[in-house]
Scaffold this active site. Structure first.
Site, mmCIF file in Angstrom:
data_model
loop_
_atom_site.group_PDB
_atom_site.id
_atom_site.type_symbol
_atom_site.label_atom_id
_atom_site.label_comp_id
_atom_site.label_asym_id
_atom_site.label_seq_id
_atom_site.Cartn_x
_atom_site.Cartn_y
_atom_site.Cartn_z
ATOM 1 N N HIS A 83 0.826 -1.199 0.000
ATOM 2 C CA HIS A 83 0.000 0.000 0.000
ATOM 3 C C HIS A 83 0.868 1.261 0.000
ATOM 4 C CE1 HIS A 83 -3.727 2.254 1.219
ATOM 5 N NE2 HIS A 83 -2.836 3.050 1.787
ATOM 6 N N GLU A 84 1.894 1.292 0.851
ATOM 7 C CA GLU A 84 2.741 2.479 0.951
ATOM 8 C C GLU A 84 3.632 2.641 -0.286
ATOM 9 O OE1 GLU A 84 2.191 4.699 3.080
ATOM 10 O OE2 GLU A 84 0.792 3.490 4.267
ATOM 11 N N HIS B 13 1.679 4.513 -2.719
ATOM 12 C CA HIS B 13 1.730 5.962 -2.491
ATOM 13 C C HIS B 13 3.039 6.553 -3.012
ATOM 14 C CE1 HIS B 13 -1.974 6.327 -0.394
ATOM 15 N NE2 HIS B 13 -1.599 5.730 0.730
ATOM 16 N N HIS C 248 -5.503 6.922 -2.425
ATOM 17 C CA HIS C 248 -6.506 5.971 -1.945
ATOM 18 C C HIS C 248 -7.651 5.901 -2.948
ATOM 19 C CE1 HIS C 248 -4.960 6.964 2.325
ATOM 20 N NE2 HIS C 248 -4.463 5.782 1.959
#
Length: 416
Positions: free
Chosen positions: A67-68, A71, A77
């Site tokens: 997930h990071e 980013h 998101h």
């Protein structure tokens, strides 16, 4: 010790790889945080990903690193257009999948923040929407449990590849993104010949180059273009690091000009927001110094001033600009009026090598985003750069070159 102090202490190079730190955050509920690719820290020791060891690998947090990384490669998101908008008039509000709103991906349906592996139940009215169908709860950029998150979409993959090519080129030293050529145009047509011409690559590259090399900064005519790479100011910095001199390094990155932005240098940076009034600038003005990697004979200087106070005292926003020369005979350019929505470009008549520039201002709210210095044509550092080669193909193929004609300069070909 906070995370920034830890990164400063370790001082791990971030220009060739992604650094992952394991550290407890001041926000104990935060499982991880990443540096956006457009942040100026992205390729420095202050970039990278921070994961909270209290959560990492525990139930529901086995995909936190994925997930990071999303980013850090420019993904928002999937619920950005619903749960992260400030109001129903927010420009990012997403009512249908779009490349222009929400998470800027057209293959992720609008969704609120939701942790379960299913579409959310109909709830209170959310800017005209009560129910959400076919939501991307399996997406790594959702907040759903790890039991169901297993994929990125094609738009997300394309977006990550773009930032790998645009920002993180130095992470892949063995490869470089190919220039994007433009098709040739017919200029003249005779009975036995055609004359074709074409523009330089749309990516703006004129020379074969390695990422980060001098040739990567050279343009047609041997003009060396460089943004500031080092900065300093006697003004104190805010503990957050916002508005620090480092924010004025590199290319411009302010998203909304004419509005205050933390991505700029400002004399007001180190003042306590809770204090009454503000400390005035000294008589010569508050100063920012920016240095460049290569001293050069300048042809022009461009500065992005993206915010300043109304000129109530009648003074120009920039009190003075001082060019710093290798000989020490610094050149004063005097006061300069600016517009927050248009960069200031000054044509220079300087016959000495310039290595840096100092800006002086009496406006404590003035914000400088970036500075670009261009050399005179024929810069010595660009002379060793090899022009890009172009392969011109034809249907039917050329009789003397079935696989195409390889050309350099000029970008012109006569087909007889």
């Amino acid at each position: 010790m906070d995370v920034k102090e830890l990164k400063d202490l370790l001082h791990l190079d971030g220009s060739t790889h992604l650094n992952v730190f394991f550290a407890n955050s001041s926000d104990e509920d935060l499982a991880g945080v990443a540096t956006w690719p457009w942040d100026k820290e992205a390729l420095t020791h202050l970039g990278g990903i921070v994961l909270n060891p209290s959560f990492y690998g525990t139930f529901g947090h086995t995909h936190t690193m994925i997930h990071e990384i999303g980013h850090s490669l420019g993904l928002y998101h999937v619920f950005r257009g619903i749960s992260e908008v400030e109001s129903c008039n927010d420009a990012c509000l997403e009512t249908e999948p779009s490349l222009e709103t929400g998470d800027l991906c057209a293959d992720t349906n609008p969704t609120p923040k939701y942790k379960y592996c299913r579409d959310p139940e109909p709830g209170n009215d959310t800017c005209g929407q009560r129910s959400f169908k076919h939501t991307p709860y399996r997406n790594y950029m959702s907040y759903a449990d790890d039991a169901c998150t297993d994929s990125f979409t094609l738009n997300q993959v394309a977006r990550m590849h773009c930032y790998l090519d645009l920002i993180y080129q130095s992470w892949r030293p063995g490869s470089k993104p190919a220039p994007v050529p433009l098709p040739p145009r017919l200029m003249e047509q005779g009975q036995t010949s055609l004359t074709l011409e074409w523009f330089p690559a749309i990516t703006g590259h004129y020379f074969d180059r390695e990422v980060g090399s001098v040739c990567d900064r050279c343009t047609e005519g041997g003009v060396l273009m460089q943004y500031a790479t080092n900065s300093s100011s006697p003004r104190p910095c805010a503990p957050s690091g916002h508005w620090s001199p480092r924010e004025a390094e590199g290319p411009p990155d302010v998203e909304q000009v004419c509005e205050p932005s933390v991505r700029t240098w400002s004399p007001n940076a180190g003042l306590d927001s809770g204090s009454v009034g503000s400390a005035s600038c000294p008589l010569q003005g508050c100063m920012l110094q920016l240095d460049f990697s290569y001293p050069l004979m300048p042809d022009s200087l461009t500065v992005w001033v993206t915010f300043f106070s109304p000129e109530e005292n009648g003074l120009a926003a920039i009190h003075n600009i001082l060019l710093l020369t290798m000989s020490g005979n610094n050149v004063s350019l005097g006061p300069q009026s600016v517009f927050c929505d248009t960069p200031l470009t000054l044509k220079l008549e300087v016959d000495e090598e310039v290595y840096g520039v100092q800006f002086f201002t009496m406006d404590q709210h003035l914000e400088i985003d970036a500075t670009l210095m261009a050399s005179k044509p024929g810069n010595m550092l660009c002379q060793a750069c090899q022009p890009l080669q172009y392969r011109l193909t034809r249907d039917p193929p050329f009789s003397h070159a079935p696989h195409g004609v390889v050309l350099m300069e000029p970008r012109r070909y006569i087909d007889r």
